[in-house]
Design a protein around this motif. Structure first.
Motif, PDB file in Angstrom:
ATOM      1  N   ARG A 330      20.621  38.967 -11.534  1.00  0.00           N
ATOM      2  CA  ARG A 330      21.355  38.819 -10.275  1.00  0.00           C
ATOM      3  C   ARG A 330      21.396  37.368  -9.782  1.00  0.00           C
ATOM      4  O   ARG A 330      22.425  36.889  -9.309  1.00  0.00           O
ATOM      5  N   PHE A 331      20.261  36.669  -9.892  1.00  0.00           N
ATOM      6  CA  PHE A 331      20.168  35.342  -9.284  1.00  0.00           C
ATOM      7  C   PHE A 331      20.090  34.201 -10.297  1.00  0.00           C
ATOM      8  O   PHE A 331      20.183  33.033  -9.914  1.00  0.00           O
ATOM      9  N   GLY A 332      19.888  34.507 -11.573  1.00  0.00           N
ATOM     10  CA  GLY A 332      19.784  33.462 -12.577  1.00  0.00           C
ATOM     11  C   GLY A 332      18.358  32.983 -12.760  1.00  0.00           C
ATOM     12  O   GLY A 332      17.516  33.084 -11.861  1.00  0.00           O
ATOM     13  N   GLY A 333      18.080  32.458 -13.944  1.00  0.00           N
ATOM     14  CA  GLY A 333      16.721  32.085 -14.300  1.00  0.00           C
ATOM     15  C   GLY A 333      16.141  30.948 -13.484  1.00  0.00           C
ATOM     16  O   GLY A 333      14.967  30.950 -13.145  1.00  0.00           O
ATOM     17  N   ARG A 334      16.964  29.958 -13.148  1.00  0.00           N
ATOM     18  CA  ARG A 334      16.423  28.789 -12.443  1.00  0.00           C
ATOM     19  C   ARG A 334      15.877  29.164 -11.071  1.00  0.00           C
ATOM     20  O   ARG A 334      14.794  28.723 -10.674  1.00  0.00           O
ATOM     21  N   PRO A 492      23.175  32.820 -12.821  1.00  0.00           N
ATOM     22  CA  PRO A 492      23.346  34.069 -12.059  1.00  0.00           C
ATOM     23  C   PRO A 492      24.600  34.808 -12.495  1.00  0.00           C
ATOM     24  O   PRO A 492      25.570  34.195 -12.924  1.00  0.00           O
ATOM     25  N   ALA A 493      24.531  36.115 -12.363  1.00  0.00           N
ATOM     26  CA  ALA A 493      25.696  36.938 -12.717  1.00  0.00           C
ATOM     27  C   ALA A 493      26.832  36.682 -11.745  1.00  0.00           C
ATOM     28  O   ALA A 493      26.649  36.405 -10.577  1.00  0.00           O
ATOM     29  N   ALA A 494      28.038  36.777 -12.259  1.00  0.00           N
ATOM     30  CA  ALA A 494      29.198  36.543 -11.406  1.00  0.00           C
ATOM     31  C   ALA A 494      29.353  37.678 -10.417  1.00  0.00           C
ATOM     32  O   ALA A 494      29.035  38.815 -10.705  1.00  0.00           O
TER      33      ALA A 494
END
Length: 494
Positions: A330-334, A492-494
């Motif tokens: 949902r939010f991305g790895g970073r 993060p997912a679009a």
């Protein structure tokens, strides 16, 4: 170029996943499981107090020194083959160590275990990455790998306490034998075969990397035992700097380097390696000081001390699963890396208030916050360490992930033991120790927790700078401008 047979769906990879995770568990907890058994080993084998640390150090030196060579060997000669050789050595060494009748025999067995682990660990992670070509599936697999890597030390303390108290110190060695035999029996059928690459080992680079890494790890071990200004520590650090500088020169010139230096050109990967090192270094404070606090200040038994760490792996499991299934997609790895590292920092800051009268109920809150942060951060950190890596270099990249973890442990122990010593002589307490001695112990421990928090704060600052920088996507593994499968997980997912 190597070619790996990859199953088409995750349901066909549960057995190889289990083999890889069991293997990683053996390797990680083996550096911790002996700690609680050290007093029994010393008494049974008549090991001099000054030599006792070599039960741990022999494993650490061999493992850390040979990791880069082991990683390259997997890429060149086939990861399943190198995996099998390493696991065989690890299992035989565990059996011989259990039967050791002298301290020197145990030290040699522990060193042989470290050599086997250096061959197994990079191949296992590279195999795991190849099993899951889809980003979502790969992230979930990394989540399970995280549980093992982040909680292995705590599980080792639990297992060590139980085995030492209810069986014998020898079983902290013997326990690896049946597990190793099962893994060996399953590995040929379960693990995908990879064709060996055309090429050869860079002999000069291998010797320089092994000697340089060994000297570096030994320098931290000496600093922990004798102080940063000791001749052995300073000499080891100087030798390491010279050897590793020569290694870089050689690697820039050879056609088939042990470690392709362009792997360090990716800023995100370098930040992930550095942050992992600092997180592991800071984590050493939690395990090193808490295990002593429970036994030396509170007077708890090895079993009770081990069981006190149960909330740690449980919390890591919960947070890593949440990270893999919800947060990273949902939010991305970073962003998840940053949140997890910040939670770990908060947990260590809370531990700086430990006192002689602190109760376990008070401590467990800090431990849980710290563990939740570790489980959250380790998932994207592991993924970022392998991001944009070509398939034929996956073994080397996974070796670097393991190197940073090993160096983190050595750095953390050396730094935190030195900080602890600033509390003054007499800080080592016991069940019958005076109140003043216990006060000195918690003073040193609080300082250690504070420095450990500082190490993780540096990692948080690095991740903030990475998140703030607008990076142009770039791939080493492909010539197209599209993100690689590993890179997609970090966004993060679009």
């Amino acid at each position: 170029m190597s070619s790996t047979t990859t199953p088409a769906t995750p349901t066909r990879t549960w057995l190889p996943l289990a083999v890889v995770l069991i293997t990683q568990m053996m390797i990680v907890l083996d550096s911790a499981i002996v700690n609680i058994a050290l007093p029994d080993m010393q008494q049974a084998l008549h090991i001099a107090p000054a030599d006792l640390s070599w039960v741990v150090n022999a494993y650490t030196l061999a493992f850390g020194g040979l990791l880069l060579l082991g990683a390259r060997a997997g890429d060149l000669f086939g990861r399943r083959t190198v995996f099998a050789v390493g696991m065989t050595l690890f299992t035989v060494a565990s059996l011989l160590g259990g039967f050791a009748d002298a301290g020197s025999h145990l030290f040699l067995a522990r060193a042989a275990q470290g050599v086997g682990a250096a061959l197994v660990a990079p191949s296992a992670l590279a195999i795991l990455m190849g099993l899951y070509p889809q980003p979502r599936d790969r992230t979930r697999a990394i989540g399970y790998y995280t549980i093992v890597s982040a909680s292995g030390a705590a599980i080792g303390l639990i297992a060590g306490g139980l085995l030492t108290s209810y069986a014998s110190w020898r079983w902290v060695m013997f326990v690896n034998v049946p597990i190793g035999l099962v893994v060996l029996g399953l590995s040929r059928a379960a693990l995908p075969a990879s064709r060996s690459q055309h090429g050869r080992i860079d002999v000069v680079g291998s010797l320089l990397s092994t000697a340089g890494m060994t000297a570096l790890v030994y320098g931290f071990i000496s600093a922990a035992a004798h102080g940063w200004g000791s001749g052995s520590a300073v000499g080891s650090f100087v030798a390491s700097a010279v050897l590793l500088a020569a290694f870089v020169v050689v690697e820039r010139r050879v056609a088939q380097p042990v470690v392709p230096l362009h792997l360090f050109a990716d800023r995100e990967r370098v930040v992930a390696y550095t942050s992992r090192l600092l997180l592991v270094a800071g984590s050493m404070g939690a395990f090193f000081f808490l295990s002593q606090y429970f036994q030396l200040v509170l007077g708890w038994s090895p079993v009770r001390t081990g069981m006190a760490f149960v909330p740690f792996p449980v919390s890591v499991f919960i947070s890593s699963q949440l990270a893999t299934r919800v947060l990273v997609p949902r939010f991305g790895g970073r962003a998840v890396m940053l949140v997890g590292m910040t939670m770990s920092l908060v947990g260590l800051v809370l531990l700086t208030g430990v006192g002689v009268g602190t109760t376990y109920a008070q401590l467990v809150v800090s431990m849980v916050v710290f563990a939740l942060g570790n489980g959250t951060a380790f998932v994207p950190l592991t993924e970022a360490g392998m991001v944009r890596v070509a398939p034929h270099e996956a073994g080397v990249a996974s070796g670097l992930v393991n190197v940073t973890q090993q160096l983190g442990g050595a750095v953390g122990l050396a730094v935190l033991v030195t900080v602890f010593a600033t509390a003054g002589p007499g800080a080592a307490s016991g069940p019958g120790a005076s109140a003043a001695a216990k006060e000195l112990f918690v003073l040193g421990a609080d300082r250690g927790f504070g420095v450990a928090a500082g190490l993780i704060a540096v990692a948080v600052a690095l991740l903030v700078s990475l998140s703030a920088r607008r990076r142009t996507p770039r791939s080493e593994a492909t010539t197209s401008g599209a993100p690689t499968q590993a890179e997609a997980v970090l966004e993060p997912a679009a």
